[in-house]
Design an enzyme around this catalytic site. Structure first.
Site: not given
Ligand SMILES: *Cc1c(COP(=O)(O)O)cnc(C)c1O
Length: 382
Positions: A46, A98, A172, A197
């Site tokens: 962890r 998001y 982000d 992604k």
């Molecule tokens: C998918 C996404 C998230 C969340 O991420 P997860 O891996 O699905 O928890 C946050 N911000 C953006 C821009 C995203 O496309």
């Protein structure tokens, strides 16, 4: 090292005992100690795991940071940032977030006493005007999901730090990836990724990441990650690291195909509007040109026929573009924000910011451009 070299070699060294070029998947929860508390830097997974460390070192390198942390998901990474705050603290966020981020802010953290205000970050001074004595964090998404709005990271950092240099700027960077923009070099304090992604890039894992420069901030984040426990596992870390090594060449093709798709849709008589920062008529085009290396593979558009039925006909009939949530993988995906990624945003809010029934979002993959355009054409002709 320059970017492309860093995606492959950044923070990496061959494995010590065998010389293996890729780090093994260290499927272990615990590590031998020679005396109580004496170990080789790993005590319990962890806290740290060598496969995760290899990925984290790589992510720190490609984002021009010093410390990186891999989480169980993108949302777990965002959750960790918010846990650095305390009740009464205020967060200024973009008004086109998001959906899951918005859901976390409104339905989890408001309950714990954090306050949120939402502004259009296309104009940096909007952020400045929203600052109060309680503001501790500015949460920036650029380009935004799904409207591809652009925020000027450097301009926002500058105006915010002028008012109060202790306010943290978090970006982000999921849509842009470090290939297109590196927020830490634009004076942001925290970079966040849904590594699910483009970082992973192959739609085979769910993961998040935070990258920072500051040692004290890194210590706080590591403590929360260790204390709350939302870590990335070793297998996922291995896959994400393998993904990063081709990030630059995947992004090159995503950008090429994204541009072609955006141009094709712009010239199509069934299409009302196209949202792609590479288009000259896009509201954020000038900032994007300055801030990003290229314009990415995410393209949204609205059909002229505003009925939900018209959108559904398109969505149900693409053949190369798969109808699915998520984005950033090698395969092209299509989604309907209203019913899928953004279903958790109240209708009134959605419509106010332009997320309507006729809005369709494409994650343009790295297939042949001709096949992608032909698929869009046939689905639009129905
Ligand atoms: C998918 C996404 C998230 C969340 O991420 P997860 O891996 O699905 O928890 C946050 N911000 C953006 C821009 C995203 O496309």
């Amino acid at each position: 090292m320059k970017f492309n070299t860093k995606t492959i070699h950044g923070g990496q060294k061959p494995e010590a005992t065998t010389g293996a070029v890729m780090p093994p998947v260290f499927m272990t929860s615990t590590y031998e100690q020679s005396s109580p508390g004496v170990h080789k830097g790993y005590a319990y997974s962890r806290g740290a795991n060598p496969t995760r460390t290899a990925l984290e070192n790589n992510l720190a390198s490609i984002e021009n940071g010093k410390h990186a942390f891999a989480f169980a998901s993108g949302l777990a990474a965002i959750d960790c940032v918010l846990r650095t705050l305390k009740p009464g603290d205020e967060v200024i966020a973009g008004d086109d977030l998001y959906g899951g981020t918005y859901r976390m802010f409104t339905r989890l953290f408001e309950k714990y006493g954090l306050e949120f205000s939402y502004v259009d970050m296309n104009v940096a001074t909007n952020v400045k005007e929203a600052i109060t004595g309680k503001t501790k964090l500015v949460w920036v998404e650029t380009p935004t999901n799904p409207l591809m709005k652009i925020a000027d990271i450097k301009a926002i950092s500058t105006v915010v730090k002028e008012v109060n240099s202790a306010i943290l700027i978090a970006v982000d960077n999921t849509f842009a990836t470090p290939y297109l923009q590196q927020p830490l070099t634009l004076d942001a304090d925290i970079v966040m990724h849904s590594a699910t992604k483009y970082i992973g890039g192959h739609s085979d894992l769910v993961m998040g990441a935070l990258i920072v420069k500051d040692a004290k901030l890194a210590e706080d984040i590591h403590f929360i990650q260790f204390a709350a426990g939302a870590i990335a596992g070793p297998m996922d870390s291995f896959l994400a690291l393998r993904g990063v090594k081709t990030l630059h060449i995947r992004m090159q093709r995503h950008c090429e195909n994204g541009k072609k798709v955006a141009e094709f849709l712009s010239n199509h008589d069934k299409v009302e509007a196209v949202y792609y920062p590479g288009l000259e008529n896009h509201l954020g085009h000038e900032i994007a040109k300055k801030q990003m290396k290229d314009f990415g593979g995410m393209v949204s558009f609205k059909l002229k026929d505003t009925s939900k039925k018209a959108a559904l006909t398109f969505l149900e009939n693409t053949k190369v573009f798969t109808l699915a949530e998520s984005l950033g993988g090698v395969e092209s995906l299509v989604s309907h924000p209203v019913t899928m990624t953004h279903a958790s945003i109240p209708e009134k809010e959605r419509i106010k910011i332009g997320i309507t029934d006729s809005l369709i979002r494409l994650s343009v993959g790295i297939e042949d451009e001709e096949d992608l355009l032909a698929d869009l054409e046939q689905a639009l002709s129905l």
